[in-house]
Scaffold this motif. Structure first.
Motif, PDB file in Angstrom:
ATOM      1  N   TRP A  23     -48.965 -62.577 -12.742  1.00 36.85           N
ATOM      2  CA  TRP A  23     -47.851 -61.650 -12.543  1.00 36.85           C
ATOM      3  C   TRP A  23     -47.138 -61.887 -11.222  1.00 36.85           C
ATOM      4  O   TRP A  23     -45.930 -61.703 -11.127  1.00 36.85           O
ATOM      5  N   ILE A  24     -47.870 -62.259 -10.181  1.00 36.11           N
ATOM      6  CA  ILE A  24     -47.245 -62.401  -8.856  1.00 36.11           C
ATOM      7  C   ILE A  24     -47.195 -63.857  -8.414  1.00 36.11           C
ATOM      8  O   ILE A  24     -47.177 -64.152  -7.231  1.00 36.11           O
ATOM      9  N   GLY A  25     -47.162 -64.773  -9.358  1.00 33.04           N
ATOM     10  CA  GLY A  25     -47.215 -66.193  -9.039  1.00 33.04           C
ATOM     11  C   GLY A  25     -46.039 -66.697  -8.236  1.00 33.04           C
ATOM     12  O   GLY A  25     -46.178 -67.588  -7.413  1.00 33.04           O
ATOM     13  N   LYS A  26     -44.853 -66.157  -8.445  1.00 33.68           N
ATOM     14  CA  LYS A  26     -43.674 -66.599  -7.704  1.00 33.68           C
ATOM     15  C   LYS A  26     -42.917 -65.379  -7.189  1.00 33.68           C
ATOM     16  O   LYS A  26     -42.050 -64.843  -7.853  1.00 33.68           O
ATOM     17  N   LEU A  27     -43.274 -64.963  -6.029  1.00 34.77           N
ATOM     18  CA  LEU A  27     -42.612 -63.822  -5.403  1.00 34.77           C
ATOM     19  C   LEU A  27     -41.450 -64.290  -4.537  1.00 34.77           C
ATOM     20  O   LEU A  27     -41.419 -65.438  -4.093  1.00 34.77           O
ATOM     21  N   PRO A  28     -40.510 -63.390  -4.280  1.00 38.28           N
ATOM     22  CA  PRO A  28     -39.478 -63.732  -3.302  1.00 38.28           C
ATOM     23  C   PRO A  28     -40.151 -63.963  -1.945  1.00 38.28           C
ATOM     24  O   PRO A  28     -41.028 -63.211  -1.548  1.00 38.28           O
ATOM     25  N   PHE A  42     -44.798 -73.717  -1.679  1.00 40.12           N
ATOM     26  CA  PHE A  42     -45.704 -73.114  -0.706  1.00 40.12           C
ATOM     27  C   PHE A  42     -45.609 -71.597  -0.850  1.00 40.12           C
ATOM     28  O   PHE A  42     -44.612 -70.985  -0.445  1.00 40.12           O
ATOM     29  N   PRO A  43     -46.626 -70.956  -1.437  1.00 39.33           N
ATOM     30  CA  PRO A  43     -46.560 -69.517  -1.746  1.00 39.33           C
ATOM     31  C   PRO A  43     -46.908 -68.626  -0.557  1.00 39.33           C
ATOM     32  O   PRO A  43     -47.988 -68.044  -0.492  1.00 39.33           O
ATOM     33  N   ILE A  44     -45.987 -68.485   0.371  1.00 39.08           N
ATOM     34  CA  ILE A  44     -46.250 -67.677   1.567  1.00 39.08           C
ATOM     35  C   ILE A  44     -46.451 -66.203   1.204  1.00 39.08           C
ATOM     36  O   ILE A  44     -47.451 -65.596   1.576  1.00 39.08           O
ATOM     37  N   MET A  45     -45.506 -65.625   0.486  1.00 44.05           N
ATOM     38  CA  MET A  45     -45.585 -64.198   0.156  1.00 44.05           C
ATOM     39  C   MET A  45     -46.754 -63.916  -0.781  1.00 44.05           C
ATOM     40  O   MET A  45     -47.452 -62.910  -0.617  1.00 44.05           O
ATOM     41  N   THR A  46     -46.999 -64.804  -1.727  1.00 44.01           N
ATOM     42  CA  THR A  46     -48.137 -64.626  -2.628  1.00 44.01           C
ATOM     43  C   THR A  46     -49.436 -64.662  -1.844  1.00 44.01           C
ATOM     44  O   THR A  46     -50.352 -63.871  -2.101  1.00 44.01           O
ATOM     45  N   SER A  47     -49.543 -65.543  -0.861  1.00 52.10           N
ATOM     46  CA  SER A  47     -50.749 -65.620  -0.034  1.00 52.10           C
ATOM     47  C   SER A  47     -50.954 -64.335   0.761  1.00 52.10           C
ATOM     48  O   SER A  47     -52.087 -63.864   0.911  1.00 52.10           O
TER      49      SER A  47
END
Length: 65
Positions: A23-28, A42-47
């Protein structure tokens, strides 16, 4: 806690993390670009979101010990 119950709990936690990850794989706020044959994500917000969730989870678990 018995090992069997601990493994069941860990399995449930991994299932919840897997469902949340889809569900949160690609956040803004995630950095993603593609140029030609090369793509970078690079998933900064997801991390950050995963870190907050895990911190809360470990804080709750530590209160019961």
């Amino acid at each position: 806690m018995q090992f069997g119950k601990m493994f069941i709990l860990i399995g449930i936690v991994f299932i919840v993390i897997g469902v949340l990850w889809t569900w949160i794989g690609k956040l803004p706020g995630d950095i993603s670009f593609k140029k030609g044959n090369v793509s970078f994500h690079f998933p900064i917000m997801t991390s950050i979101v995963v870190s907050i969730i895990l911190s809360l989870l470990f804080a709750i678990i530590s209160r019961f010990k």
